[in-house]
Scaffold this motif. Structure first.
Motif, PDB file in Angstrom:
ATOM      1  N   UNK A  10      -0.239   1.539  -3.822  1.00  0.00           N
ATOM      2  CA  UNK A  10      -1.109   0.690  -2.989  1.00  0.00           C
ATOM      3  C   UNK A  10      -0.956  -0.781  -3.357  1.00  0.00           C
ATOM      4  N   UNK A  11      -0.972  -1.061  -4.652  1.00  0.00           N
ATOM      5  CA  UNK A  11      -0.839  -2.448  -5.111  1.00  0.00           C
ATOM      6  C   UNK A  11       0.525  -3.015  -4.734  1.00  0.00           C
ATOM      7  N   UNK A  12       1.556  -2.190  -4.851  1.00  0.00           N
ATOM      8  CA  UNK A  12       2.900  -2.625  -4.491  1.00  0.00           C
ATOM      9  C   UNK A  12       2.988  -2.993  -3.016  1.00  0.00           C
ATOM     10  N   UNK A  27       1.281  -6.366  -2.588  1.00  0.00           N
ATOM     11  CA  UNK A  27       2.104  -7.457  -3.096  1.00  0.00           C
ATOM     12  C   UNK A  27       3.225  -7.806  -2.128  1.00  0.00           C
ATOM     13  N   UNK A  28       3.792  -6.787  -1.485  1.00  0.00           N
ATOM     14  CA  UNK A  28       4.887  -7.008  -0.526  1.00  0.00           C
ATOM     15  C   UNK A  28       4.360  -7.361   0.870  1.00  0.00           C
ATOM     16  N   UNK A  29       3.025  -7.549   0.979  1.00  0.00           N
ATOM     17  CA  UNK A  29       2.382  -7.919   2.248  1.00  0.00           C
ATOM     18  C   UNK A  29       2.606  -6.862   3.352  1.00  0.00           C
ATOM     19  N   UNK A  30       2.817  -5.612   2.907  1.00  0.00           N
ATOM     20  CA  UNK A  30       2.952  -4.524   3.889  1.00  0.00           C
ATOM     21  C   UNK A  30       1.597  -4.108   4.413  1.00  0.00           C
ATOM     22  N   UNK A  31       0.595  -4.092   3.536  1.00  0.00           N
ATOM     23  CA  UNK A  31      -0.782  -3.836   3.950  1.00  0.00           C
ATOM     24  C   UNK A  31      -1.647  -4.951   3.381  1.00  0.00           C
ATOM     25  N   UNK A  32      -2.821  -5.125   3.985  1.00  0.00           N
ATOM     26  CA  UNK A  32      -3.736  -6.174   3.528  1.00  0.00           C
ATOM     27  C   UNK A  32      -4.821  -5.579   2.652  1.00  0.00           C
ATOM     28  N   UNK A  33      -5.443  -6.403   1.835  1.00  0.00           N
ATOM     29  CA  UNK A  33      -6.559  -5.950   1.004  1.00  0.00           C
ATOM     30  C   UNK A  33      -7.743  -5.616   1.893  1.00  0.00           C
ATOM     31  N   UNK A  34      -8.340  -4.424   1.659  1.00  0.00           N
ATOM     32  CA  UNK A  34      -9.467  -4.009   2.474  1.00  0.00           C
ATOM     33  C   UNK A  34      -9.056  -3.298   3.740  1.00  0.00           C
TER      34      UNK A  34
END
Length: 266
Positions: free
Chosen positions: A254-256, A259-266
């Motif tokens: 998830x964090x990876x 970091x790669x902007x594949x998914x956003x926080x939240x």
């Protein structure tokens, strides 16, 4: 059991419906908790307040319906248990006297009380847990795949590992349980023989031998019980470690992706 379930199909349909709704609310509540982090990205108090309100409402509704579901499970079990006992009572009232004399009263009492408890614990509870677990897993997987398919595939692989990993210890645990059961049976027989022969012990032997018979057998039983418990603790520790490792892998993926902007926080 299938016949009994058909007898209470309306109750089971209600339980199925409540299980699906409660499972959906549980997953939705988890997603909404994650959405609170959006306020960090946008630095927007309005988003924080709105998401907090929706999260609170969903979780309050979840806990209310969860209690309704558990109460419905208990009421349904009560109705089913009384139905089974009434069937046995009708059988006892209508059976031929000649056939009745062949049945020990203790056997009927065992049917009336003990077997109902076994059906309750090993059958009904499992059915209710399954009715809730299936939609929970489906909604959870859907939500994870909705976030990103990498997370979905990772979750499925980790779920399969956690699900099948305990089978490695299944045979050993079954053997330990059988050994403990034989030890309990042997201890019961020895205690029974010793108590029945108490007078012989005291007349032809001595009081110390009588006492040591109980002490030695009790020690054998407790040693076996302790060994069984220690192995169960070992298995639980290993399984918990695998579960923790799975969570770390999921968090890492998830964090990876963040970091790669594949998914956003939240």
């Amino acid at each position: 059991m299938r016949t009994i379930i058909k007898q209470f199909k309306i109750d089971f349909l209600i339980i199925c419906f409540l299980s699906v709704v409660v499972a959906f609310l549980n997953v939705l509540g988890g997603l909404l908790l994650g959405s609170l982090l959006k306020a960090v990205n946008y630095h927007d108090i309005d988003i924080l307040l709105k998401n907090t309100m929706w999260t609170l409402l969903v979780w309050l509704l979840f806990y209310f319906l969860y209690k309704v579901l558990k109460d419905k499970n208990a009421i349904t079990k009560k109705k089913m248990n009384n139905y089974i006992r009434n069937k046995w009572t009708d059988y006892a009232a209508n059976i031929d006297n000649y056939e009745w004399e062949k049945i020990e009263v203790s056997t009927y009492i065992a049917h009336y009380l003990n077997e109902i408890s076994m059906i309750d614990e090993k059958c009904l509870n499992s059915i209710f847990e399954l009715l809730y677990a299936v939609p929970s897993i489906c909604f959870s997987l859907f939500s994870i795949f909705w976030i990103h398919y990498y997370l979905g595939m990772t979750s499925i692989i980790l779920f399969l590992v956690i699900f099948f990993f305990p089978n490695i210890f299944k045979k050993k645990m079954a053997n330990n349980a059988q050994t403990l059961q034989r030890c309990i049976s042997d201890t019961t027989n020895r205690f029974y023989d010793a108590l029945n022969g108490r007078m012989d012990y005291l007349l032809y032997s001595n009081q110390n031998n009588f006492i040591s018979t109980f002490a030695n057998q009790s020690n054998i039983l407790e040693n076996q019980n302790c060994d069984t418990t220690k192995f169960e603790n070992y298995v639980n520790c290993i399984i918990s470690s695998v579960g923790l490792l799975s969570q770390l892998i999921l968090v890492f993926v998830s964090t990876l992706l963040v970091i790669e902007n594949t998914v956003s926080i939240g």
